[in-house]
Write a protein that holds these residues in place. Structure first.
Motif, PDB file in Angstrom:
ATOM      1  N   PHE A  66      78.674 -29.036   4.219  1.00 55.46           N
ATOM      2  CA  PHE A  66      77.908 -27.962   4.846  1.00 55.46           C
ATOM      3  C   PHE A  66      77.247 -27.148   3.740  1.00 55.46           C
ATOM      4  O   PHE A  66      77.801 -26.988   2.658  1.00 55.46           O
ATOM      5  N   HIS A  67      76.066 -26.620   4.023  1.00 50.78           N
ATOM      6  CA  HIS A  67      75.242 -26.038   2.960  1.00 50.78           C
ATOM      7  C   HIS A  67      74.888 -24.572   3.198  1.00 50.78           C
ATOM      8  O   HIS A  67      74.014 -24.038   2.519  1.00 50.78           O
ATOM      9  N   GLY A  68      75.561 -23.950   4.144  1.00 59.14           N
ATOM     10  CA  GLY A  68      75.425 -22.512   4.309  1.00 59.14           C
ATOM     11  C   GLY A  68      74.151 -22.060   4.988  1.00 59.14           C
ATOM     12  O   GLY A  68      73.483 -22.811   5.708  1.00 59.14           O
ATOM     13  N   HIS A  69      73.799 -20.814   4.751  1.00 54.28           N
ATOM     14  CA  HIS A  69      72.627 -20.199   5.386  1.00 54.28           C
ATOM     15  C   HIS A  69      71.359 -20.682   4.717  1.00 54.28           C
ATOM     16  O   HIS A  69      71.295 -20.850   3.492  1.00 54.28           O
ATOM     17  N   MET A  70      70.316 -20.871   5.529  1.00 60.45           N
ATOM     18  CA  MET A  70      69.043 -21.404   5.040  1.00 60.45           C
ATOM     19  C   MET A  70      67.957 -21.125   6.069  1.00 60.45           C
ATOM     20  O   MET A  70      68.185 -20.388   7.046  1.00 60.45           O
ATOM     21  N   THR A  71      66.793 -21.723   5.878  1.00 62.24           N
ATOM     22  CA  THR A  71      65.701 -21.604   6.849  1.00 62.24           C
ATOM     23  C   THR A  71      65.550 -22.922   7.601  1.00 62.24           C
ATOM     24  O   THR A  71      66.037 -23.974   7.176  1.00 62.24           O
ATOM     25  N   MET A  72      64.810 -22.887   8.704  1.00 62.20           N
ATOM     26  CA  MET A  72      64.557 -24.110   9.459  1.00 62.20           C
ATOM     27  C   MET A  72      63.710 -25.082   8.656  1.00 62.20           C
ATOM     28  O   MET A  72      63.870 -26.306   8.777  1.00 62.20           O
ATOM     29  N   ARG A  73      62.805 -24.570   7.811  1.00 64.02           N
ATOM     30  CA  ARG A  73      62.016 -25.463   6.949  1.00 64.02           C
ATOM     31  C   ARG A  73      62.942 -26.265   6.034  1.00 64.02           C
ATOM     32  O   ARG A  73      62.806 -27.489   5.910  1.00 64.02           O
ATOM     33  N   CYS A  74      63.856 -25.586   5.405  1.00 65.22           N
ATOM     34  CA  CYS A  74      64.814 -26.244   4.508  1.00 65.22           C
ATOM     35  C   CYS A  74      65.665 -27.252   5.271  1.00 65.22           C
ATOM     36  O   CYS A  74      65.890 -28.381   4.809  1.00 65.22           O
ATOM     37  N   ALA A  75      66.136 -26.875   6.452  1.00 68.25           N
ATOM     38  CA  ALA A  75      67.018 -27.745   7.237  1.00 68.25           C
ATOM     39  C   ALA A  75      66.305 -29.008   7.677  1.00 68.25           C
ATOM     40  O   ALA A  75      66.857 -30.116   7.587  1.00 68.25           O
ATOM     41  N   LEU A  76      65.060 -28.888   8.153  1.00 60.00           N
ATOM     42  CA  LEU A  76      64.322 -30.057   8.633  1.00 60.00           C
ATOM     43  C   LEU A  76      63.944 -30.976   7.484  1.00 60.00           C
ATOM     44  O   LEU A  76      64.102 -32.201   7.577  1.00 60.00           O
ATOM     45  N   GLN A  77      63.432 -30.415   6.393  1.00 58.83           N
ATOM     46  CA  GLN A  77      62.973 -31.253   5.303  1.00 58.83           C
ATOM     47  C   GLN A  77      64.115 -31.975   4.591  1.00 58.83           C
ATOM     48  O   GLN A  77      63.892 -32.999   3.951  1.00 58.83           O
ATOM     49  N   ASN A  78      65.316 -31.467   4.702  1.00 52.47           N
ATOM     50  CA  ASN A  78      66.460 -32.154   4.110  1.00 52.47           C
ATOM     51  C   ASN A  78      67.280 -32.906   5.147  1.00 52.47           C
ATOM     52  O   ASN A  78      68.374 -33.396   4.865  1.00 52.47           O
ATOM     53  N   SER A  79      66.718 -32.974   6.357  1.00 56.59           N
ATOM     54  CA  SER A  79      67.269 -33.784   7.435  1.00 56.59           C
ATOM     55  C   SER A  79      68.734 -33.486   7.713  1.00 56.59           C
ATOM     56  O   SER A  79      69.548 -34.386   7.938  1.00 56.59           O
ATOM     57  N   LEU A  80      69.085 -32.204   7.712  1.00 52.96           N
ATOM     58  CA  LEU A  80      70.464 -31.796   7.971  1.00 52.96           C
ATOM     59  C   LEU A  80      70.730 -31.821   9.478  1.00 52.96           C
ATOM     60  O   LEU A  80      69.980 -31.257  10.267  1.00 52.96           O
ATOM     61  N   ASN A  81      71.820 -32.453   9.858  1.00 51.58           N
ATOM     62  CA  ASN A  81      72.109 -32.673  11.273  1.00 51.58           C
ATOM     63  C   ASN A  81      72.626 -31.439  11.993  1.00 51.58           C
ATOM     64  O   ASN A  81      72.253 -31.165  13.136  1.00 51.58           O
ATOM     65  N   VAL A  82      73.522 -30.712  11.344  1.00 54.41           N
ATOM     66  CA  VAL A  82      74.161 -29.579  12.023  1.00 54.41           C
ATOM     67  C   VAL A  82      73.135 -28.510  12.412  1.00 54.41           C
ATOM     68  O   VAL A  82      73.116 -28.070  13.571  1.00 54.41           O
ATOM     69  N   PRO A  83      72.261 -28.067  11.517  1.00 51.35           N
ATOM     70  CA  PRO A  83      71.245 -27.101  11.944  1.00 51.35           C
ATOM     71  C   PRO A  83      70.345 -27.652  13.054  1.00 51.35           C
ATOM     72  O   PRO A  83      69.926 -26.899  13.939  1.00 51.35           O
ATOM     73  N   ALA A  84      70.059 -28.963  13.019  1.00 53.33           N
ATOM     74  CA  ALA A  84      69.202 -29.552  14.056  1.00 53.33           C
ATOM     75  C   ALA A  84      69.841 -29.430  15.428  1.00 53.33           C
ATOM     76  O   ALA A  84      69.173 -29.127  16.425  1.00 53.33           O
ATOM     77  N   VAL A  85      71.143 -29.666  15.502  1.00 54.86           N
ATOM     78  CA  VAL A  85      71.843 -29.530  16.784  1.00 54.86           C
ATOM     79  C   VAL A  85      71.853 -28.067  17.226  1.00 54.86           C
ATOM     80  O   VAL A  85      71.712 -27.765  18.418  1.00 54.86           O
ATOM     81  N   ARG A  86      71.995 -27.141  16.286  1.00 56.26           N
ATOM     82  CA  ARG A  86      71.953 -25.712  16.630  1.00 56.26           C
ATOM     83  C   ARG A  86      70.571 -25.318  17.154  1.00 56.26           C
ATOM     84  O   ARG A  86      70.452 -24.496  18.083  1.00 56.26           O
ATOM     85  N   VAL A  87      69.514 -25.907  16.580  1.00 51.19           N
ATOM     86  CA  VAL A  87      68.166 -25.655  17.094  1.00 51.19           C
ATOM     87  C   VAL A  87      68.041 -26.184  18.520  1.00 51.19           C
ATOM     88  O   VAL A  87      67.507 -25.508  19.408  1.00 51.19           O
TER      89      VAL A  87
END
Length: 506
Positions: free
Chosen positions: A196-217
């Motif tokens: 897990f990579h902590g707090h970030m922006t949606m730009r960062c989450a999408l461009q690094n293809s992180l799954n957990v933030p995507a599910v939260r979106v």
């Protein structure tokens, strides 16, 4: 062929009888596809000619002997079908356009078919004639495959449509979501790296293809809203039941639909459906009996939303933490080795998204430039897994090289901002500070709370949630500055809170 002589007069008896037997049922009596049935039909024609005294029995036997010789069927090299999957796709479209029962009805139709440049290339398998890999199966237009993370842009743009921005603060932390009626009853997504990579922006989450933030979106925007966006953009057919895993590619979709849908971003929010037939002319009357209507396009998202997504998907700097620099999602003109050595040459702007499914069964890269949209799927037709091949390793190099070939001779152009957007710097309540694009009227304002020091006995966290260090001479620990996962995208004005849910971040 002898110029000046009628084609029929140049045929011998065996050739004429073989051709005469085909028209009554072209698909069943095709001697190349069905040799046994074709030869039996050929014998029937000769038998009728003997019965009606057009030929003798000896002539019929000689014709049969000729037809069984190894060189009876000849193929002109210049007439070989170099795109058999595309040909098959065109035939299916003709059947649909004219409401026919099957392809066999096309053989007597007398159509002159003009195909289109809307589909520049269509490859359904690596080798059409390889039966070991079921090469005749067209996975591009017929196969339903899970798209992995390449599906995420449809969910994220739904959030943009609802007023969010690529700047929106979000947390990558352990997440469990109730899944009523589903199995399991609770869904807990994980990232590819199991961290897990902590707090970030949606730009960062999408461009690094992180799954957990995507599910939260997805939880924030709603499953039905996300599916409606995907449908409007071109995902009109799928296999599976939409759930929270859909943002990670849990549904089966077709490559041609996915590519067309991503093209909606490239078209500034206008969806143009794919088609292979531009015009059909009657060979008898020379009249046009079908003309594709070019105005069959539909605006499904605004130009501003499309540009926001394009701006994110083309941001190579933002994806460096996960994909590293010199990744093949960049269309640099030099080789990757040259790029590693500091000379990437000219870089053509491109927006792209990769996807990888469980056990490496599917690899995807779908992306676009200002000229073309291209989708690549890599995998096995029998759905067997590959060995440790991710989207950026399997499909992306093919996409990179093919796109460079397609773009040869085209001027390099950047994506155009349509206007109607506002760029602003925002500090979110979790301490994330970033500058990004907003739809006018959606820039949030917050009253920042006083930071609270984190307890000294906290467990060692990942990036974005550091452990505070006691300072010499002090009674209370002072948290050090947190380290953002995407330092090119955002910074922290102070430590993010330990609480993983809050007002102002997702």
């Amino acid at each position: 062929d002898q110029p000046g002589k009628r084609a029929a007069s140049q045929l011998d008896l065996a050739q004429a009888a073989m051709l005469a037997g085909i028209p009554s049922n072209p698909s069943a009596f095709d001697p190349l596809l069905h040799p046994k049935a074709g030869f039996q039909r050929f014998q029937t024609v000769l038998g009728l000619m003997v019965t009606q005294h057009y030929i003798t029995r000896v002539e019929a036997l000689d014709a049969m002997k000729e037809a069984q010789s190894p060189h009876f069927f000849k193929k002109a090299p210049s007439l070989l079908d170099r795109a058999p999957h595309f040909t098959s796709f065109v035939l299916d479209q003709l059947v649909h356009i004219f409401g026919l029962k099957n392809r066999s009805q096309l053989s007597r139709s007398g159509m002159i078919v003009n195909t289109t440049l809307a589909i520049i290339s269509l490859l359904g398998s690596i080798d059409y004639n390889n039966t070991a890999i079921n090469g005749q199966f067209d996975v591009a237009t017929q196969g339903y495959r899970q798209p992995g993370s390449s599906f995420k842009p449809y969910v994220y743009v739904t959030a943009f449509k609802q007023g969010a921005s690529p700047a929106q603060a979000i947390v990558d932390a352990p997440t469990t979501i109730a899944n009523p009626g589903g199995s399991p009853a609770f869904y807990s997504p994980t990232n590819y790296d199991l961290s897990f990579h902590g707090h970030m922006t949606m730009r960062c989450a999408l461009q690094n293809s992180l799954n957990v933030p995507a599910v939260r979106v997805l939880k924030h925007v709603g499953i039905s809203a996300a599916m409606q966006t995907a449908k409007d953009m071109g995902i009109t057919s799928y296999e599976g039941t939409p759930g929270y895993s859909l943002v990670l590619g849990g549904l089966g979709i077709r490559l041609i639909d996915h590519t067309s849908a991503m093209g909606t971003f490239a078209n500034g929010g206008v969806h143009v459906g794919y088609y292979a037939v531009s015009k059909v002319v009657s060979a008898a009357s020379h009249k046009v009996i079908y003309q594709h209507q070019i105005d069959q396009s539909k605006r499904v998202i605004s130009p501003q939303l499309a540009y926001m997504m394009t701006n994110v998907l083309s941001d190579n700097t933002a994806r460096i933490p996960e994909f590293f620099d010199c990744n093949v999602l960049q269309l640099y003109s030099k080789s990757q080795d040259n790029c590693y050595n500091g000379d990437r040459g000219i870089v053509r702007p491109a927006a792209a998204k990769t996807g990888t499914t469980q056990n490496f069964r599917d690899n995807w890269t779908v992306g676009y430039t200002t000229d073309y949209v291209m989708g690549v799927w890599a995998g096995n037709d029998d759905n067997s897994p590959m060995y440790n091949v991710t989207g950026v390793q399997g499909a992306a190099p093919i996409w990179h090289d093919s796109m460079l070939v397609a773009e040869q001779g085209h001027p390099i152009r950047d994506f155009i901002n349509p206007g109607g957007l506002e760029q602003a710097t925002v500090t979110y309540p979790d301490g994330v500070k970033t500058t990004d694009w907003f739809i006018p009227g959606t820039v949030p304002t917050f009253t920042r709370p006083t930071p609270v020091p984190t307890p000294t006995d906290a467990a060692t966290p990942g990036p974005g949630t550091p452990t505070p260090t006691p300072q010499p001479g002090g009674n209370n620990p002072i948290p050090p500055q947190a380290h953002p996962y995407c330092p090119s995208v955002f910074s922290f004005v102070d430590n993010p809170p330990v609480d993983q849910s809050g007002n102002g971040w997702w």
